[in-house]
Motif scaffolding. Structure first.
Motif, short mmCIF file in Angstrom:
data_model
loop_
_atom_site.label_atom_id
_atom_site.label_comp_id
_atom_site.label_asym_id
_atom_site.label_seq_id
_atom_site.Cartn_x
_atom_site.Cartn_y
_atom_site.Cartn_z
N ASN A 193 -0.04 5.26 -19.66
CA ASN A 193 -0.35 6.33 -18.97
C ASN A 193 -2.17 6.90 -18.43
N GLN A 194 -2.84 6.27 -19.05
CA GLN A 194 -3.86 6.90 -17.98
C GLN A 194 -4.67 6.17 -17.38
N ILE A 195 -4.05 4.47 -17.45
CA ILE A 195 -3.71 3.59 -17.03
C ILE A 195 -3.71 3.82 -14.90
N GLU A 196 -2.07 4.44 -15.60
CA GLU A 196 -1.20 4.09 -15.02
C GLU A 196 -2.09 5.96 -13.22
N ASN A 197 -2.42 5.96 -14.46
CA ASN A 197 -2.41 7.64 -13.23
C ASN A 197 -4.16 7.28 -12.77
N ALA A 198 -4.96 6.35 -13.41
CA ALA A 198 -6.41 6.14 -12.37
C ALA A 198 -5.95 4.77 -11.54
N ARG A 199 -4.68 4.35 -11.41
CA ARG A 199 -4.17 3.03 -10.96
C ARG A 199 -4.37 4.16 -9.33
N LYS A 200 -3.58 5.30 -9.90
CA LYS A 200 -2.83 6.28 -8.38
C LYS A 200 -3.88 6.42 -7.64
N ARG A 201 -4.80 7.30 -8.92
CA ARG A 201 -6.07 7.41 -7.55
C ARG A 201 -7.18 6.47 -7.28
N VAL A 202 -6.85 5.36 -7.65
CA VAL A 202 -7.68 4.59 -6.97
C VAL A 202 -7.67 3.78 -5.90
N SER A 203 -6.22 4.00 -6.06
CA SER A 203 -5.33 3.49 -4.77
C SER A 203 -4.91 4.25 -3.69
N SER A 204 -5.39 5.91 -3.87
CA SER A 204 -4.93 6.45 -2.88
C SER A 204 -6.77 7.22 -2.42
N HIS A 205 -7.60 5.99 -2.56
CA HIS A 205 -9.02 5.90 -2.45
C HIS A 205 -9.08 5.27 -0.55
N ASP A 206 -9.47 6.51 0.27
CA ASP A 206 -10.42 5.65 1.09
C ASP A 206 -11.10 5.48 2.02
N VAL A 207 -10.94 4.29 2.45
CA VAL A 207 -12.12 2.58 2.97
C VAL A 207 -12.01 2.87 4.38
N LYS A 208 -13.62 3.65 4.79
CA LYS A 208 -13.79 3.84 5.67
C LYS A 208 -13.73 2.82 7.14
N GLY A 209 -13.08 3.08 8.44
CA GLY A 209 -12.40 1.90 9.02
C GLY A 209 -11.07 0.83 8.92
N ILE A 210 -11.11 1.27 7.53
CA ILE A 210 -9.74 0.43 6.83
C ILE A 210 -8.70 0.98 6.59
N GLY A 211 -8.47 2.54 5.72
CA GLY A 211 -7.94 2.68 5.43
C GLY A 211 -7.14 3.08 3.70
N VAL A 212 -6.24 3.20 3.49
CA VAL A 212 -6.78 3.48 1.82
C VAL A 212 -5.82 1.45 2.10
N ILE A 213 -6.15 1.78 1.03
CA ILE A 213 -6.21 0.21 -0.01
C ILE A 213 -5.61 0.20 -1.39
N THR A 214 -4.06 -0.34 -2.11
CA THR A 214 -3.75 -0.24 -3.54
C THR A 214 -4.67 -1.19 -3.85
N ILE A 215 -3.65 -1.32 -5.96
CA ILE A 215 -4.40 -1.99 -6.49
C ILE A 215 -2.99 -2.00 -7.40
N SER A 216 -2.95 -3.31 -7.73
CA SER A 216 -1.07 -4.03 -8.95
C SER A 216 -2.63 -4.36 -10.52
N LEU A 217 -1.76 -3.69 -11.07
CA LEU A 217 -1.97 -3.76 -12.49
C LEU A 217 -1.59 -5.13 -13.77
N GLY A 218 -1.54 -5.67 -14.47
CA GLY A 218 -1.37 -6.31 -15.27
C GLY A 218 -1.77 -5.98 -16.30
N ILE A 219 -1.22 -5.30 -18.08
CA ILE A 219 -1.93 -5.11 -18.88
C ILE A 219 -0.95 -5.94 -20.12
N THR A 220 -1.90 -6.24 -20.84
CA THR A 220 -1.21 -6.42 -22.26
C THR A 220 -2.54 -6.05 -23.45
#
Length: 590
Positions: free
Chosen positions: A529-556
């Motif tokens: 849950n902590q990692i998923e919430n972190a992913r959401k925060r990173v995926s809402s990061h606005d990169v200037k001139g490009i916009g929001v970029i999302t990320i995907s994670l695979g964990i084990t």
């Protein structure tokens, strides 16, 4: 060719020696009588008296000479009066010219020397005495070297009794000049001259670039004030003792591919710039150097063997005054062996000049041997005279040895610290991704292997996650690779900010647009849950001139018995699941 050398302590004694020569050559014909004067402490008036005494007995005498830091007579140091070296040539024609240098007139002087050499019929060699301290010798010699290529050229820089002093002069006929050149030409098919040199100083430490230099003033080495380099490495400070302390540690460089030494004379206390004995080109690699007695002696022995093989009738030694100060009371051991071959005369100079290939090189801290003969090899003519023992107190001997050892020890300490720092920097470069500044795959591989070893050994929890930037190829194709690099930098910082919240976490760039994190003490279920919430925060990061970029994670998580391949296989499968089921999510495989 006959050679007569005399040590003159009083002008009144010159006439007697001249009569001896006159008597010895009576009834024989000669083409030229050359009189070298190596003045030690005589002022202009006394030198003029000496010149006039010579001309009284030999009206056709060719007189030339220079002031010195000490003269060489029969291989021994002479510190009083002057040395008179008389060369009687059977078939060689000798001429001497005074070329005075007006203010900023070095170009004209160089051209005059070149013209005289080029216009002298049958010229074999040319000798140059130059007031190095008062004119720009580099300009003069660079122009003079454009003369006939087959002419042997040698000589030296006039010196003061105080090697750092500037009261120097050159002599021709009855003229004495404090700013100029004495030029002597030798012409004759029967004249043989051989010029070789010895140095013996060794490079000390790393190379520097002379990146800021104007004329003879060296400002910076590797963008560091030159005086600071000497202070840092050798504990030599910009004070009144700078010259005395630096004698054993000149700068080593190359000129036209030949090794040359450059002696610093003084250091400016404000900007820490150094005045050199001769200029070097901007951007030239240089090194500090030190005098190794064994290497110096070996070089001189090789020079002695070369001169012995040549079998001259006369030997002239032009040696740097720094060598005299370096050897101190032992200096005669360097020069006296030459007197076993032929009569020896010479002087301690402020610079040593010799043509090497097509270039006239100005050396320093160097010994030059000029071997002369007319005709075939001569039978050895050992010089007579007692060996001089130069006085020196035990305190002076010990002080010199301790000073050298202390400065070399300081150099070793500083360079060792620099080496350690350089190794640490290299290690950091080897372990760090050059774009993002975080760990690279090489380092992450090592850390993962270590973590797996500990987890297996102590049955610890461990979580590995692979992060992928969604649609990164599209970003590169749409905005260009510079924009893509910017996205990698921005998102990696955002990812790291989240990952470092996990205890003992590790983060780095796995390759391309993939990143990896490691939580070596946590199970994936406990941090999902902590990692998923972190992913959401990173995926809402606005990169200037490009916009929001999302990320995907695979964990084990680590399973007992896991190795590198098995744990990464599950992490890759988890990431693949996230990418193929809509992206912008975290998937877990336990």
């Amino acid at each position: 060719m006959k050679q007569y050398n005399y040590e003159i302590s009083s002008i009144s004694k010159i006439a007697k020696h001249l009569k001896e020569v006159q008597t010895d050559i009576a009834g024989t014909s000669y083409s030229s009588a050359l009189f070298h004067i190596y003045s030690i402490q005589y002022d202009d008036d006394l030198l003029l008296q000496a010149q006039q005494e010579i001309l009284k007995v030999f009206p056709d005498a060719i007189i030339c000479g220079t002031s010195s830091n000490g003269a060489i007579f029969n291989g021994q140091l002479s510190e009083e009066g002057l040395i008179l070296a008389i060369s009687i040539f059977e078939s060689t024609e000798v001429k001497a010219y005074m070329v005075e240098c007006e203010r900023n007139g070095e170009v004209q002087v160089g051209n005059k020397i070149k013209d005289i050499i080029d216009e002298t019929e049958g010229i074999t060699a040319a000798e140059i005495f130059i007031t190095l301290k008062s004119i720009n010798s580099t300009t003069v010699l660079n122009i003079a070297q454009l003369c006939k290529k087959d002419v042997i050229i040698f000589g030296g820089g006039s010196a003061d009794v105080d090697i750092s002093g500037s009261n120097t002069k050159v002599i021709v006929g009855t003229e004495i000049c404090h700013e100029g050149v004495a030029l002597i030409t030798y012409s004759g098919e029967n004249l043989n001259i051989d010029v070789h040199h010895a140095i013996g100083w060794k490079p000390l430490g790393k190379e520097f670039l002379a990146n800021k230099i104007e004329g003879k003033r060296l400002y910076e080495l590797n963008n560091i004030p030159a005086g600071e380099v000497y202070r840092n490495y050798l504990d030599i400070h910009a004070d009144e003792s700078f010259f005395d302390n630096i004698l054993e540690f000149p700068i080593m460089s190359k000129q036209h591919g030949f090794e040359v030494m450059r002696l610093p004379f003084s250091c400016n206390d404000e900007d820490k710039s150094i005045i050199l004995a001769a200029s070097i080109d901007k951007g030239t690699p240089v090194q500090l150097s030190y005098g190794d007695p064994d290497v110096i002696q070996s070089d001189v022995r090789n020079l002695l063997n070369t001169v012995t093989e040549y079998a001259p009738q006369a030997i002239f030694l032009y040696s740097c005054g720094v060598r005299r100060l370096y050897w101190k009371y032992l200096i005669n051991k360097e020069t006296s062996p030459f007197a076993k071959i032929a009569p020896v005369a010479g002087f301690y100079s402020s610079g040593e000049i010799m043509r090497m290939d097509n270039y006239i090189i100005e050396h320093h801290v160097t010994l030059i041997a000029i071997s002369m003969r007319e005709g075939d090899k001569a039978i050895a003519q050992p010089s007579s005279g007692k060996k001089k023992v130069l006085p020196m107190s035990e305190e002076e001997k010990i002080h010199g040895q301790i000073s050298m050892v202390r400065r070399l020890a300081n150099f070793i300490n500083v360079t060792s610290a620099e080496l350690q720092e350089a190794n640490e920097q290299l290690q950091e470069i080897a372990d760090t991704d050059s774009l993002t500044g975080f760990y690279n795959r090489r380092m992450l591989d090592r850390l993962v292997h270590d973590a797996l070893h500990r987890a297996n050994k102590y049955n610890l929890d461990m979580t590995i996650g692979i992060i992928d930037i969604d649609d990164f190829k599209l970003i590169n194709d749409t905005y260009g690779h510079d924009a893509g690099d910017h996205v990698l930098i921005e998102l990696s910082k955002a990812m790291y900010t989240e990952v470092e919240k996990l205890p003992s976490s590790i983060f780095g760039r796995w390759g391309g647009e993939e990143f990896l994190f490691l939580a070596p003490t946590l199970h994936a279920e406990n941090v999902f849950n902590q990692i998923e919430n972190a992913r959401k925060r990173v995926s809402s990061h606005d990169v200037k001139g490009i916009g929001v970029i999302t990320i995907s994670l695979g964990i084990t998580s680590f399973r007992p018995g896991d190795d590198y391949a098995t744990v990464f296989k599950r992490a890759d499968e988890a990431l693949y699941k996230a990418k193929t089921t809509g992206k912008n999510k975290t998937c877990i495989i336990l």
